[in-house]
Design a protein around this motif. Structure first.
Motif, PDB file in Angstrom:
ATOM      1  N   SER A 127      -3.092   4.545 -13.212  1.00  0.00           N
ATOM      2  CA  SER A 127      -3.410   5.571 -12.210  1.00  0.00           C
ATOM      3  C   SER A 127      -2.685   6.886 -12.477  1.00  0.00           C
ATOM      4  O   SER A 127      -3.233   7.963 -12.224  1.00  0.00           O
ATOM      5  CB  SER A 127      -3.065   5.073 -10.803  1.00  0.00           C
ATOM      6  OG  SER A 127      -1.678   4.839 -10.660  1.00  0.00           O
ATOM      7  N   HIS A 134       4.035  12.089  -9.326  1.00  0.00           N
ATOM      8  CA  HIS A 134       3.015  13.141  -9.437  1.00  0.00           C
ATOM      9  C   HIS A 134       3.364  14.182 -10.496  1.00  0.00           C
ATOM     10  O   HIS A 134       2.492  14.901 -10.981  1.00  0.00           O
ATOM     11  CB  HIS A 134       2.853  13.839  -8.080  1.00  0.00           C
ATOM     12  CG  HIS A 134       4.063  14.602  -7.664  1.00  0.00           C
ATOM     13  ND1 HIS A 134       5.160  13.983  -7.082  1.00  0.00           N
ATOM     14  CD2 HIS A 134       4.387  15.918  -7.762  1.00  0.00           C
ATOM     15  CE1 HIS A 134       6.089  14.890  -6.823  1.00  0.00           C
ATOM     16  NE2 HIS A 134       5.643  16.057  -7.230  1.00  0.00           N
ATOM     17  N   ALA A 185       2.469   1.677  -3.524  1.00  0.00           N
ATOM     18  CA  ALA A 185       1.527   2.039  -4.586  1.00  0.00           C
ATOM     19  C   ALA A 185       0.840   3.375  -4.333  1.00  0.00           C
ATOM     20  O   ALA A 185       0.148   3.898  -5.214  1.00  0.00           O
ATOM     21  CB  ALA A 185       0.469   0.947  -4.733  1.00  0.00           C
ATOM     22  N   ASP A 186       1.030   3.944  -3.159  1.00  0.00           N
ATOM     23  CA  ASP A 186       0.386   5.212  -2.791  1.00  0.00           C
ATOM     24  C   ASP A 186       0.978   6.348  -3.631  1.00  0.00           C
ATOM     25  O   ASP A 186       2.195   6.513  -3.701  1.00  0.00           O
ATOM     26  CB  ASP A 186       0.618   5.489  -1.304  1.00  0.00           C
ATOM     27  CG  ASP A 186      -0.252   6.619  -0.772  1.00  0.00           C
ATOM     28  OD1 ASP A 186      -0.615   7.523  -1.544  1.00  0.00           O
ATOM     29  OD2 ASP A 186      -0.551   6.598   0.440  1.00  0.00           O
ATOM     30  N   GLY A 187       0.111   7.132  -4.261  1.00  0.00           N
ATOM     31  CA  GLY A 187       0.570   8.250  -5.068  1.00  0.00           C
ATOM     32  C   GLY A 187       1.325   9.300  -4.282  1.00  0.00           C
ATOM     33  O   GLY A 187       2.031  10.126  -4.870  1.00  0.00           O
ATOM     34  N   ARG A 188       1.204   9.259  -2.947  1.00  0.00           N
ATOM     35  CA  ARG A 188       1.921  10.233  -2.114  1.00  0.00           C
ATOM     36  C   ARG A 188       3.314   9.754  -1.728  1.00  0.00           C
ATOM     37  O   ARG A 188       4.078  10.503  -1.110  1.00  0.00           O
ATOM     38  CB  ARG A 188       1.102  10.540  -0.859  1.00  0.00           C
ATOM     39  CG  ARG A 188      -0.181  11.315  -1.154  1.00  0.00           C
ATOM     40  CD  ARG A 188      -1.147  11.269   0.012  1.00  0.00           C
ATOM     41  NE  ARG A 188      -1.652   9.904   0.224  1.00  0.00           N
ATOM     42  CZ  ARG A 188      -2.611   9.607   1.085  1.00  0.00           C
ATOM     43  NH1 ARG A 188      -3.170  10.553   1.807  1.00  0.00           N
ATOM     44  NH2 ARG A 188      -3.022   8.357   1.229  1.00  0.00           N
ATOM     45  N   PHE A 189       3.664   8.523  -2.090  1.00  0.00           N
ATOM     46  CA  PHE A 189       5.022   8.052  -1.838  1.00  0.00           C
ATOM     47  C   PHE A 189       5.970   8.930  -2.657  1.00  0.00           C
ATOM     48  O   PHE A 189       5.748   9.137  -3.851  1.00  0.00           O
ATOM     49  CB  PHE A 189       5.155   6.583  -2.249  1.00  0.00           C
ATOM     50  CG  PHE A 189       6.442   5.939  -1.817  1.00  0.00           C
ATOM     51  CD1 PHE A 189       6.692   5.696  -0.478  1.00  0.00           C
ATOM     52  CD2 PHE A 189       7.399   5.573  -2.746  1.00  0.00           C
ATOM     53  CE1 PHE A 189       7.876   5.094  -0.069  1.00  0.00           C
ATOM     54  CE2 PHE A 189       8.578   4.965  -2.354  1.00  0.00           C
ATOM     55  CZ  PHE A 189       8.827   4.730  -1.010  1.00  0.00           C
ATOM     56  N   GLU A 206       0.119   1.542 -11.645  1.00  0.00           N
ATOM     57  CA  GLU A 206       0.683   2.864 -11.926  1.00  0.00           C
ATOM     58  C   GLU A 206       0.507   3.256 -13.388  1.00  0.00           C
ATOM     59  O   GLU A 206       0.335   4.433 -13.698  1.00  0.00           O
ATOM     60  CB  GLU A 206       2.159   2.877 -11.545  1.00  0.00           C
ATOM     61  CG  GLU A 206       2.817   4.246 -11.601  1.00  0.00           C
ATOM     62  CD  GLU A 206       3.229   4.666 -12.995  1.00  0.00           C
ATOM     63  OE1 GLU A 206       3.280   5.885 -13.272  1.00  0.00           O
ATOM     64  OE2 GLU A 206       3.501   3.777 -13.838  1.00  0.00           O
ATOM     65  N   LEU A 254       0.830  -1.204   0.000  1.00  0.00           N
ATOM     66  CA  LEU A 254       0.000   0.000   0.000  1.00  0.00           C
ATOM     67  C   LEU A 254       0.865   1.253   0.000  1.00  0.00           C
ATOM     68  O   LEU A 254       0.576   2.228  -0.701  1.00  0.00           O
ATOM     69  CB  LEU A 254      -0.926  -0.005   1.220  1.00  0.00           C
ATOM     70  CG  LEU A 254      -1.994  -1.106   1.248  1.00  0.00           C
ATOM     71  CD1 LEU A 254      -2.759  -1.068   2.570  1.00  0.00           C
ATOM     72  CD2 LEU A 254      -2.955  -0.965   0.080  1.00  0.00           C
ATOM     73  N   VAL A 255       1.929   1.242   0.785  1.00  0.00           N
ATOM     74  CA  VAL A 255       2.837   2.390   0.828  1.00  0.00           C
ATOM     75  C   VAL A 255       3.476   2.606  -0.538  1.00  0.00           C
ATOM     76  O   VAL A 255       3.541   3.738  -1.048  1.00  0.00           O
ATOM     77  CB  VAL A 255       3.929   2.183   1.901  1.00  0.00           C
ATOM     78  CG1 VAL A 255       4.990   3.272   1.812  1.00  0.00           C
ATOM     79  CG2 VAL A 255       3.311   2.163   3.290  1.00  0.00           C
TER      80      VAL A 255
END
Length: 220
Positions: free
Chosen positions: A152, A22, A13-17, A149, A10-11
Motif C-alpha cells: 500500500s 505517508h 493499518a490506516d494510512g492516516r495513523f 503496508e 483498522l486503526v
C-alpha cells in the motif's frame, strides 16, 4: 479477535495513523525515476516483488514481536536482514515515529521499555509487532498489517508520482489481497528462530542512490 481488536487493526493499518509512512515511497520514487515503474501494470509487478521479499521479512518480524519474542533480538535480526544503510535508517526512523503514536494510542510497559532501549528508534516491523500486541491483536494481525503496508505504501506514492487514477491503485491492492493474506499466514507461522531473509538487491541499491538525491518528493 474481539470487535475492539478488529477496530484496533483498522486503526493501525490506516494510512492516516500518524506513524510517518505517508512521507515514504517504499522505493517507488526511485523505481519511477529509472523507468521500472511507469504505469499500473509495472506498479503491480513492483509491489508483488516487494511483498514477497522485504514484505515477507517485515511480516515475520512483526508476527514474532507480537508472539512475545525478545524485541531486542528481533531488532538485531532486522538489522542483519537490511543490508542497505539507507533502509536501516528509514526503518528505524519509521519505528521511532510509530512508537510515539503507539504509546499515545495503546500505552504499554513493553513499548516504554523498547523506547528506553532504542532511543534512536527500533526497526519498524518490531515496533509494529509490539504495538499490535499492546492493542490486543494476534501475530497474524501484525503480519497482515506489515504485508499490506509493503504494497500500500508504494501504491499510494506511485499514484502521486505518476498521476495514476486512484481507482487503479485501489484495484491493484484488491487484486493483491489474496497474496497479502498468503504472505501474512506464512509469516505468522514462521518459527522466530528461523526468520526469513528474502532479499531484494535492487531495492537496496536504489535506496542508497535515492538517499543522495538533492530533490525528492519522498524521504525514501
Amino acid at each position: 479477535m474481539t470487535n475492539a481488536a478488529r477496530a484496533a487493526l483498522l486503526v493501525l493499518a490506516d494510512g492516516r495513523f500518524p506513524a510517518g509512512g505517508h512521507a515514504h515511497s517504499g522505493g517507488a520514487e526511485a523505481a519511477v525515476a529509472d523507468g521500472r515503474v511507469h504505469d499500473a501494470a509495472s506498479l503491480a509487478a513492483f509491489c508483488r516483488g516487494r511483498l514477497h521479499t522485504s514484505g515477507l521479512v517485515a511480516a515475520a518480524l512483526a508476527a514474532a514481536a507480537t508472539s512475545g519474542a525478545d524485541p531486542l533480538a528481533l531488532d538485531a535480526a532486522a538489522d542483519a536482514r537490511t543490508p542497505s544503510p539507507a533502509l536501516r535508517a528509514t526503518s528505524r526512523r519509521l519505528g521511532r515515529q510509530l512508537l510515539r503514536a503507539a504509546r499515545a494510542a495503546w500505552p504499554d510497559p513493553a513499548l516504554d521499555e523498547l523506547a528506553a532501549a532504542r532511543p534512536r528508534g527500533a526497526h519498524h516491523p518490531v515496533v509494529l509487532g509490539l504495538t499490535a500486541r499492546a492493542a490486543g491483536l494476534l501475530p497474524l494481525d501484525a503480519a497482515q498489517a506489515a504485508a499490506y503496508e509493503s504494497a500500500s505504501g508504494p501504491t499510494a506514492a506511485a499514484v502521486r508520482l505518476l498521476s495514476l487514477d486512484p481507482f487503479h491503485g485501489a484495484a491493484l491492492l484488491a487484486r493483491l489481497a489474496p497474496e497479502i493474506d498468503a504472505i501474512a499466514s506464512l509469516a505468522a507461522t514462521t518459527d522466530p528462530t528461523t526468520l526469513p531473509a528474502a532479499s531484494a538487491p535492487l531495492l537496496d541499491l536504489a535506496a542508497e542512490e535515492h538517499g543522495g538525491w538533492e530533490k525528492r518528493l519522498f524521504a525514501s
